[in-house]
Design a protein around this motif. Structure first.
Motif, PDB file in Angstrom:
ATOM      1  N   ASN A 160       0.907  -1.268  -0.181  1.00  0.00           N
ATOM      2  CA  ASN A 160       0.021  -0.094   0.013  1.00  0.00           C
ATOM      3  C   ASN A 160       0.873   1.283  -0.232  1.00  0.00           C
ATOM      4  O   ASN A 160       1.429   1.471   0.983  1.00  0.00           O
ATOM      5  CB  ASN A 160      -0.843   0.149   1.275  1.00  0.00           C
ATOM      6  CG  ASN A 160      -1.662  -1.185   1.632  1.00  0.00           C
ATOM      7  OD1 ASN A 160      -2.261  -1.590   0.729  1.00  0.00           O
ATOM      8  ND2 ASN A 160      -1.686  -1.384   2.781  1.00  0.00           N
ATOM      9  N   PRO A 161       0.927   1.960  -0.935  1.00  0.00           N
ATOM     10  CA  PRO A 161       1.417   3.204  -1.242  1.00  0.00           C
ATOM     11  C   PRO A 161       1.352   4.125   0.231  1.00  0.00           C
ATOM     12  O   PRO A 161       0.032   4.334   0.461  1.00  0.00           O
ATOM     13  CB  PRO A 161       1.596   3.846  -2.313  1.00  0.00           C
ATOM     14  CG  PRO A 161       1.094   2.649  -3.394  1.00  0.00           C
ATOM     15  CD  PRO A 161       0.234   1.623  -2.394  1.00  0.00           C
ATOM     16  N   LYS A 177      -1.208   0.977  -7.846  1.00  0.00           N
ATOM     17  CA  LYS A 177       0.252   1.366  -7.200  1.00  0.00           C
ATOM     18  C   LYS A 177       0.759   2.531  -7.950  1.00  0.00           C
ATOM     19  O   LYS A 177       1.325   3.375  -7.193  1.00  0.00           O
ATOM     20  CB  LYS A 177       1.286   0.148  -7.768  1.00  0.00           C
ATOM     21  CG  LYS A 177       0.746  -1.269  -7.280  1.00  0.00           C
ATOM     22  CD  LYS A 177       0.840  -1.604  -5.929  1.00  0.00           C
ATOM     23  CE  LYS A 177       0.347  -2.832  -5.686  1.00  0.00           C
ATOM     24  NZ  LYS A 177       0.264  -3.397  -4.506  1.00  0.00           N
ATOM     25  N   ALA A 192      -1.256   5.236  -6.289  1.00  0.00           N
ATOM     26  CA  ALA A 192      -1.288   5.075  -4.847  1.00  0.00           C
ATOM     27  C   ALA A 192      -2.619   5.060  -4.363  1.00  0.00           C
ATOM     28  O   ALA A 192      -3.297   5.732  -3.479  1.00  0.00           O
ATOM     29  CB  ALA A 192      -0.525   6.316  -4.069  1.00  0.00           C
ATOM     30  N   VAL A 193      -3.546   4.126  -5.040  1.00  0.00           N
ATOM     31  CA  VAL A 193      -4.861   3.905  -4.841  1.00  0.00           C
ATOM     32  C   VAL A 193      -5.440   2.362  -4.792  1.00  0.00           C
ATOM     33  O   VAL A 193      -6.390   2.100  -5.548  1.00  0.00           O
ATOM     34  CB  VAL A 193      -5.857   4.802  -5.802  1.00  0.00           C
ATOM     35  CG1 VAL A 193      -5.783   6.188  -5.517  1.00  0.00           C
ATOM     36  CG2 VAL A 193      -5.543   4.444  -7.187  1.00  0.00           C
ATOM     37  N   THR A 194      -4.678   1.376  -3.960  1.00  0.00           N
ATOM     38  CA  THR A 194      -5.066   0.173  -3.731  1.00  0.00           C
ATOM     39  C   THR A 194      -6.523  -0.179  -3.585  1.00  0.00           C
ATOM     40  O   THR A 194      -6.958  -1.230  -4.068  1.00  0.00           O
ATOM     41  CB  THR A 194      -4.072  -0.486  -2.879  1.00  0.00           C
ATOM     42  OG1 THR A 194      -4.096   0.125  -1.827  1.00  0.00           O
ATOM     43  CG2 THR A 194      -2.654  -0.606  -3.365  1.00  0.00           C
TER      44      THR A 194
END
Lengths: 366, 366
Positions: free
Chosen positions: B29-30, B219, B222-224
């Motif tokens: 998870n970013p 990824k 940054a929106v898993t």
């Protein structure tokens, strides 16, 4: 392997590509507004911290599962939040077929066409049980059709396409049939907020380890594109369903879950009442006009749909395309819903132009 | 049937429930911000007309498919927008197993654990091909393992968990092996924006009807938790994949598609460069500290992960729990990724506390 793909998107594309004004009565997309709190939930979500954009728990955001569980009177552990009702039904049917308790799925005729498609995709076989003219399902007919080979009985109440709402006695007997053959009753209740008869009975009213209830916020909150639904499993079946959910989708979209949770908490009951009222009025408007045109039709007790039969005009895909081009009204061919409705066309009352559509049909069939 | 469920969520739950401060290096998870245009897309979506809240086309919003196709140099018809990379891989593997061209899936060891789980769920069998110490895959080892029974070869580049980036020659040879056995190369390229070596080569650089590329915005943006990904199929395989997508999920969440499209159009390359720079710095920080602690480790050419081996401390779930409780650092057990990494622990460098985590590990293993 080729599956039978439901025709909805194909008919919608044909209607959209038409060279004239077409009134869209193809699919069950509400034309009314989502709850204000749902829009507000999306706005709030957009401003959250970065970590809120990351994976939610695979089985769903805990607060949403708790809210659903409280409303449905089940344990939150039984709730899996899914990518709409579509995934909920897929998980339920997969679970039924993987229990080594038969490979046959009992479906109704007429049927919501995703169910037979999912059955084939999951390696099962379909057996269809006919319903009465008003769409009611006789549990004794289901009992006669069921056997050791039956893995599941899949029903939809309020029903698409017939508009039937099954009484509690039917639900109770269907659960009993499932129990008798170690099968599962899968009850798709996505139209529960559009019960126009006040006779709707959820399968949850019958306590049993042999029933799965599926649902979604797609219809009740007018957000078929959001893709947030849920399934409620018996305790001993839920873990395997969560595994499949994780392996197929990892998780359900988080902004959607956030928005739905906000809408569940903040939406007054008047929102749902208003939508039912609107639907009731449209049923009257549309069926009155059909009366004038001499068509035969079903008058729904729930859901969004009216089935109509026009003399000498069977419900084929070809005829539906003709109606789009020549009458400017798009419906769904009855043949898409099974053998028993090949003479019929289904109209979804999710357009403000219901009266105009009826007038166009009357004129066309004059 | 029981599937092997990947352990990620279980380890995260254990870490979250710990009685002390824990630095989360479990999952990919970013921790950085999504693009501003993605947040703006969600805000805009919240104010759209009601019809924009209804079903998008099943295969994805056309403008998004066109944008993806233009960037990847393929026909929009080949693109299916999915519920994240998870569904993209599921559709790809299902397609491979349903072509009547074998039931075996060739995977690497170490492996991203969702692949073997999906294989079992879809009725296939796994054969693992070892990789070198630095994570490179020798195509001749894949050639030796492949046979008429091989339905697909599934690879991930840049690789989770090894950080390896496969050169173009490897991709070309893997496609050739797939072609030789009428199998499919499935290339999961979800970390393509985190190539730290400038040697990344998409399978799309090799023209073939025997490769599927999967990807997601999870990824790169940054929106898993958004759940928007895609798969690119050869023209003759895409229709069946669209059918399965429709039957499982109906469609992918529409606000997510809207937000991603806006972000694709409006996000400057500096956003992606900044994230790569941050990751590069973290790799140096973390591996320098591991040097000091005497641990053995992999230094990634791409993706988010460092594998570390501590003397006398194998990468079991038990030891990972011990690290959570006693060192305050949460990683993933190497044993989750296959036989070859049972001695290792995987750390995801997606926390600003990389330096602190390394210091805690150094202290713990002193």
């Amino acid at each position: 392997m080729n599956y039978e793909t439901p025709l909805f998107f194909r008919v919608m594309e044909y209607a959209n590509a038409a060279d004239r004004d077409v009134i869209d009565m193809v699919s069950g997309n509400p034309d009314w507004d989502p709850p204000a709190a749902l829009r507000e939930g999306l706005r709030e979500y957009a401003d959250l911290e970065p970590d809120r954009f990351q994976y939610p728990p695979s089985e769903g955001v805990l607060e949403l599962r708790e809210e659903i569980a409280a409303r449905r009177g089940v344990d939150p552990e039984q709730v899996v939040v899914t990518n709409g009702g579509g995934e909920a039904n897929y998980l339920a049917m997969a679970r039924a077929l993987e229990r080594d308790s038969g490979t046959e799925i009992l479906l109704t005729d007429p049927v919501y066409p995703y169910y037979p498609g999912k059955t084939t995709m999951l390696g099962g076989t379909q057996t269809f049980v006919g319903t009465s003219a008003d769409g009611q399902l006789d549990p004794s007919a289901v009992r006669d059709a069921a056997s050791a080979e039956t893995a599941a009985i899949v029903v939809n109440t309020p029903n698409n396409p017939t508009g039937a709402v099954y009484p509690e006695g039917t639900m109770r007997e269907l659960v009993a049939v499932a129990e008798a053959h170690d099968a599962l009753l899968i009850s798709d209740e996505v139209y529960d907020h559009y019960d126009l008869s006040n006779r709707f009975a959820s399968a949850l009213t019958v306590d049993s380890d042999h029933r799965i209830v599926t649902n979604a916020f797609s219809k009740s909150m007018a957000v078929t594109g959001l893709r947030v639904g849920y399934a409620i499993f018996p305790p001993d079946l839920v873990e395997a369903a969560k595994s499949r959910h994780m392996l197929v989708n990892v998780a359900t979209t988080r902004p959607g879950q956030y928005a739905v949770l906000n809408a569940l908490r903040e939406t007054p009951t008047e929102y749902y009442e208003r939508n039912r009222r609107r639907l009731r009025e449209r049923v009257v408007t549309f069926t009155d006009a059909l009366d004038a045109s001499g068509a035969e039709y079903t008058s729904p007790n729930g859901s969004f749909y009216v089935l109509a039969r026009f003399d000498g005009f069977p419900g084929t895909l070809e005829n539906v395309m003709r109606l789009i081009d020549d009458a400017g009204v798009a419906g769904m061919p009855g043949e898409a819903f099974g053998e028993s409705k090949t003479a019929w066309v289904r109209f979804a009352l999710v357009t403000p132009r219901v009266e105009e559509a009826a007038a166009r049909l009357t004129e066309y069939f004059e």
